[in-house]
Design an enzyme around this catalytic site. Structure first.
Site, mmCIF file in Angstrom:
data_model
loop_
_atom_site.group_PDB
_atom_site.id
_atom_site.type_symbol
_atom_site.label_atom_id
_atom_site.label_comp_id
_atom_site.label_asym_id
_atom_site.label_seq_id
_atom_site.Cartn_x
_atom_site.Cartn_y
_atom_site.Cartn_z
ATOM 1 C CB ILE A 1 30.046 35.224 50.797
ATOM 2 C CG1 ILE A 1 31.279 35.107 51.708
ATOM 3 C CG2 ILE A 1 30.414 35.925 49.483
ATOM 4 C CD1 ILE A 1 32.353 34.172 51.186
ATOM 5 C CG LEU A 2 25.552 39.666 51.150
ATOM 6 C CD1 LEU A 2 25.457 41.172 51.366
ATOM 7 C CD2 LEU A 2 24.234 38.974 51.491
ATOM 8 C CG MET A 62 30.341 35.485 60.659
ATOM 9 S SD MET A 62 31.940 36.237 60.326
ATOM 10 C CE MET A 62 32.956 34.777 60.301
ATOM 11 C CG ASP A 110 37.144 40.470 52.978
ATOM 12 O OD1 ASP A 110 36.095 41.009 53.324
ATOM 13 O OD2 ASP A 110 37.605 39.459 53.535
ATOM 14 C CG HIS A 135 38.508 42.726 56.183
ATOM 15 N ND1 HIS A 135 37.952 41.459 56.280
ATOM 16 C CD2 HIS A 135 39.846 42.554 56.104
ATOM 17 C CE1 HIS A 135 38.943 40.574 56.260
ATOM 18 N NE2 HIS A 135 40.095 41.209 56.148
ATOM 19 C CD GLU A 146 36.955 46.234 63.203
ATOM 20 O OE1 GLU A 146 35.765 45.995 62.988
ATOM 21 O OE2 GLU A 146 37.780 45.332 63.464
#
Ligand code: GRF
Length: 192
Positions: free
Chosen positions: A97-98, A95, A150, A114, A179
């Protein structure tokens, strides 16, 4: 590009924040003969992530980086990954963001799963968005991670039909099942 050398599998880490069902399936896949990867490390931003139990269950090293200061956490992760010779990162319900800097400095491959048919429904609450939008189809996407959320190049997608009876909850369950298969198929695709 990371390449397979001899019989050595690609040293991989999975980043999680939650239940870790994708992690569990990736671990199982990694233990098969056809898998090009081995999972050597599990990273989480929170010790509360339920999926961390798979570290104990499968005897895989786990590390928590709390991201209170994301710059510091990212720096420490990079140092640690280098030390462990890890050059492939799979994000699975992570959760945070890099940053662009992290992605560049890492130098290896980073992919993410995703729960939507990207580029549709980026971000959170994808299943609610699909239902509200009266979409006919839902699905999941495995993609390369880029600095934009994304938005990296798509590796593989799986599409399913939304039935009139579906709620965001039932849809989430159906998509999650897909997934689990899509993630390992995508890894096979990347390294074949
Ligand atoms: C999955 O739906 C994944 O696509 C999204 O977060 C969820 C994580 O589920 N990014 P789990 O932790 O793997 O069970």
């Amino acid at each position: 590009m990371v390449k397979l050398t001899g019989f050595n599998k690609i040293k991989t880490t999975v980043f999680i924040s939650g239940n870790g069902s994708n992690l569990k399936h990736l671990i199982k896949f990694s233990k098969t003969k056809k898998s090009p990867i081995s999972i050597d490390l599990i990273i989480s931003n929170t010790s509360k992530a339920k999926g961390l139990r798979y570290a104990n269950q499968f005897k895989i090293k786990k590390k928590i980086f709390n991201f209170k200061d994301s710059k510091i956490s990212e720096k420490n992760i990079l140092i640690y990954l280098k030390k462990k010779n890890i050059n492939f990162i799979c994000l699975a319900g992570f959760m945070k963001i890099l940053s662009k800097k992290f992605i560049e400095k890492f130098g290896g491959i980073i992919i993410n799963i995703h729960p939507s048919l990207l580029p549709k429904h980026k971000g959170l609450n994808t299943h609610e968005k699909a239902i509200i939008n009266k979409d006919k189809f839902a699905g999941c996407t495995v993609h390369y991670v880029s600095e934009k959320l994304d938005s990296g190049r798509i590796i593989m997608q799986k599409k399913i039909k939304i039935s009139v009876k579906d709620t965001s909850h039932s849809l989430a369950k159906k998509v999650l099942k897909k997934e689990h298969k899509l993630y390992s198929s995508s890894i096979l695709k990347i390294f074949s």
